[in-house]
Motif scaffolding. Sequence first.
Motif, short mmCIF file in Angstrom:
data_model
loop_
_atom_site.label_atom_id
_atom_site.label_comp_id
_atom_site.label_asym_id
_atom_site.label_seq_id
_atom_site.Cartn_x
_atom_site.Cartn_y
_atom_site.Cartn_z
N TYR A 67 20.53 29.75 -18.37
CA TYR A 67 21.52 28.96 -17.64
C TYR A 67 22.91 29.55 -17.87
CZ TYR A 67 18.16 25.22 -16.72
OH TYR A 67 17.10 24.50 -16.26
N ARG A 68 23.62 29.82 -16.76
CA ARG A 68 24.99 30.31 -16.84
C ARG A 68 25.90 29.38 -16.06
NH1 ARG A 68 24.82 35.64 -18.51
NH2 ARG A 68 27.02 35.32 -18.96
N GLY A 69 27.17 29.74 -15.93
CA GLY A 69 28.18 28.85 -15.36
C GLY A 69 27.76 28.12 -14.10
N ALA A 112 24.07 26.55 -14.08
CA ALA A 112 24.02 25.37 -14.93
C ALA A 112 24.68 24.18 -14.24
CB ALA A 112 24.70 25.67 -16.27
N HIS A 160 32.09 31.43 -15.03
CA HIS A 160 32.70 32.17 -16.13
C HIS A 160 33.35 33.44 -15.60
CE1 HIS A 160 31.65 29.84 -19.56
NE2 HIS A 160 30.35 29.90 -19.34
N TRP A 214 26.59 20.40 -19.32
CA TRP A 214 26.86 21.76 -18.85
C TRP A 214 27.14 22.69 -20.03
CZ3 TRP A 214 31.22 24.94 -19.10
CH2 TRP A 214 31.18 26.08 -18.30
N GLU A 215 27.93 22.23 -20.98
CA GLU A 215 28.24 23.06 -22.14
C GLU A 215 27.02 23.26 -23.03
OE1 GLU A 215 31.59 21.04 -23.87
OE2 GLU A 215 33.02 22.40 -22.91
N GLN A 236 24.31 26.00 -21.74
CA GLN A 236 24.72 27.40 -21.55
C GLN A 236 23.83 28.33 -22.36
OE1 GLN A 236 27.27 28.62 -19.38
NE2 GLN A 236 26.96 26.52 -18.68
N ASP A 237 23.30 29.36 -21.70
CA ASP A 237 22.49 30.42 -22.32
C ASP A 237 21.12 29.96 -22.82
OD1 ASP A 237 24.49 32.37 -21.92
OD2 ASP A 237 25.54 31.73 -23.73
#
Length: 809
Positions: free
Chosen positions: A116-118, A121, A145, A178-179, A182-183
């Motif tokens: 999951y990225r910006g 996500a 990002h 969301w935070e 991430q990744d």
Amino acid sequence: ELDLIEKLDLAGYFLIVWDIVNFCRQEDILVQGRGSAANSAVCYSLGITAVDPIGMELLFERFLSEERGEWPDIDLDLPSGDRRERVIQRMYQKYGAHGAAPGGPRVAMTANVITYRGRSAAREVGKVLSIPPEQVDRLAKVMNHFEWVDPKETLDRNLREVGIDIHMPVIQTFGRLWEQIQDLPRHLGQHSGGMVFCQGRLDDIVPLENASMPGRVVIQWDKDDCADMGLIKVDLLGLGMMAVIQDALTLVNGGSQQLNLNLVHLPPDDPAVYKMLQQADTVGIFQVESRAQMATLPRLQPKKFYDIVVEVALIRPGPIVGDMVHPYLKRRQGKEAVTYAHPSLEPILKRTLGVPLFQEQLLRIAMVAAGFSGGEAEELRRAFGFKRSEKRMQQIEGKLRAGMEKQGISGATAEAIIKSITSFALYGFPESHSASFALLVYASAYLKAHYPAAFYTAMLNNQPMGFYHPATLVKDAQRHGVSFIPIDVQKSDWECRVEPDGRVRLGLMYVNGLREEAGRAIAARSAIGNQSAIHNPQSATGNQVCPKCGCDDASMLEKTPDETHFCNICAYEWSSEPAATTPAHPESRQYVSIEDLVARAGLRRDELATLAGIGALNALGYDRRSALWQIEKAVRPSGRLFNEERGGPLFDDRNETNDAADVKKESPLRPMSPPERLVADYSGTSLTIGPHPMALRRPELAMRGVLRATDLPRGRHGRRVRVAGAVITRQRPGTAKGFVFLTLEDETGISNIIVRPDLFTEYRQTIVAAPYLLIEGILQIQEGVTSVKAEQVISLTGAGPDPQSHDFH
């Protein structure tokens, strides 16, 4: 090399790679070995690589050493698309379950762990929380990002800028989730080209699964897992520029001059190539078309092949972070003396003027200054590699200091050498990679300089690739003297092609929304086409399709008792009976009417409307608006009463002549104006071969004191100027400390804009979202590089259709 290959029992590995390369040559597929393999004389002798490692003085230990205890890594660059897939399928056939491995598969692709990225996500969390789709789109845009993240850019601030209330509970939950994700792993994907080979059954040692693509098997581990297990891997990488070069060479060699150009034997040291590079005229040229490369080329002034090798490596995170770029350029221009930290380093760094630019140089420095063996130097590179370990790095630094003391190097000199190695090893670009890439840079520049029509045709046929959208490539081609001919159903192929007179005919592949099978059917212009398609059309899955609106939702299509079909979307009814066969036209194979085109190519209404809007039906005797007027009749075919030669029992007196006259009846709509044609071009093809959108507003812009891109280099450094254009790139590199770089395009060329971090904060929404900008700022002309340092940013509303841009990549 042969002794070491024999000692490590690697002959089979080299022969497998040679077998792949040999297959490519037999099948006329361009191939080039890249990566550390370019350091090997054996690879060069086998024809795996095209770079002479002896002439380039490359380091063999970077490729293969006894101490490494792992397989060598050979990357093969192939043309992306079908040609690469043929090579992959050949490997499955030869080494897979149905090839040379009767007991089971011996080859499979490695996996990629997709995380999951910006934006992804944001979309996933938004869906889970049932946030409205339009709000999810706004969230996804601000959750992206950038390469560089401003400490002031908090999540709260970004959300406020797009009008989202951060105090809403659902938005607070969104931000927290969301935070947190991430990744995190999302799913397994296929690696771009890593193939693992095994002597026995591969499924005895690794888990396999069928890929979503037919004919492919994937290992459920990524490439690092496979490397840790000691599995043998070859990377078959698809490179768009390899496809461009092969297609362009095919066009050039197939012309009337009967040339025999190829990648390895292009004329060396061509003045036109270096002139083009020195002027940064590099749109479309491999590896050197970015803004940063364009800003460096006029300063570097490349004059020979090794200069291109340096240029490819220079604009990388390593030299930029290690502060190597400016010292090298100053030394090259004679503004700074060439010095060496220690006399023993001069032979290693002489070609790069005392500045370490390549990974191999760092390894050689360790070998000369600290007495490392080739294997120990490679261990150093891995210690400072991507997965660096602090403990391992300290151990290596200790060995470096001890080794240099034995060589009599200590104090400030030793510290300077250690700093250059440790700060650069993470990002250092291998010289072997640069050399392989430089060959493609030279080849693409040579083709652009001497055979622009073939080069741009190949570029357009292999999109998406590179830094610029096809709309920009077309305009750049026109500035280089290439003429384009519009799409025409009577003459265009599916792909773009070069006509005998040297003009480039756009292909039907550029018609937005046109199915490939329909486009190829138009291009075939077969007299016996899909005659019944308009009466009984079906989708690729075999479902019925409404011929008027294109609906293929089975729940909205009814079959009536009269054996007809009824669409609940547009209330259209059509017969299941096949249409009467349109008379063949073997003497011309051309379309005689819109009805003929529809019947033979099986077009949907939306496809026909797009073709009419872009002028592709003009050859049938209409202008764009008249064609749009006429297509309604073509997509409302006559029923069974009319099927007998256009005359049924109710209309015995209606003949072909009267019908044709009715079709040709003059449209009451006025022809499109130039601005309307421009909008239709971008709507239908996302590009135009007509005037640039900025050309239509030039009189107004000139009254406002706005300069053209071509006027800027002739201006005075430090002068306040205005420039405007379509935004074709937006960049915010991680090495630029928050500065944003924009590229604007007008009818004369491109201009580079530099935006300060504080100005970007002030005009963020305009810079990120506006398709056309007017910039007021200070003109900077330094060492042949022209740019505008922005002071004010204004959205240019109503400038034209939205251009495609390359943003923050």
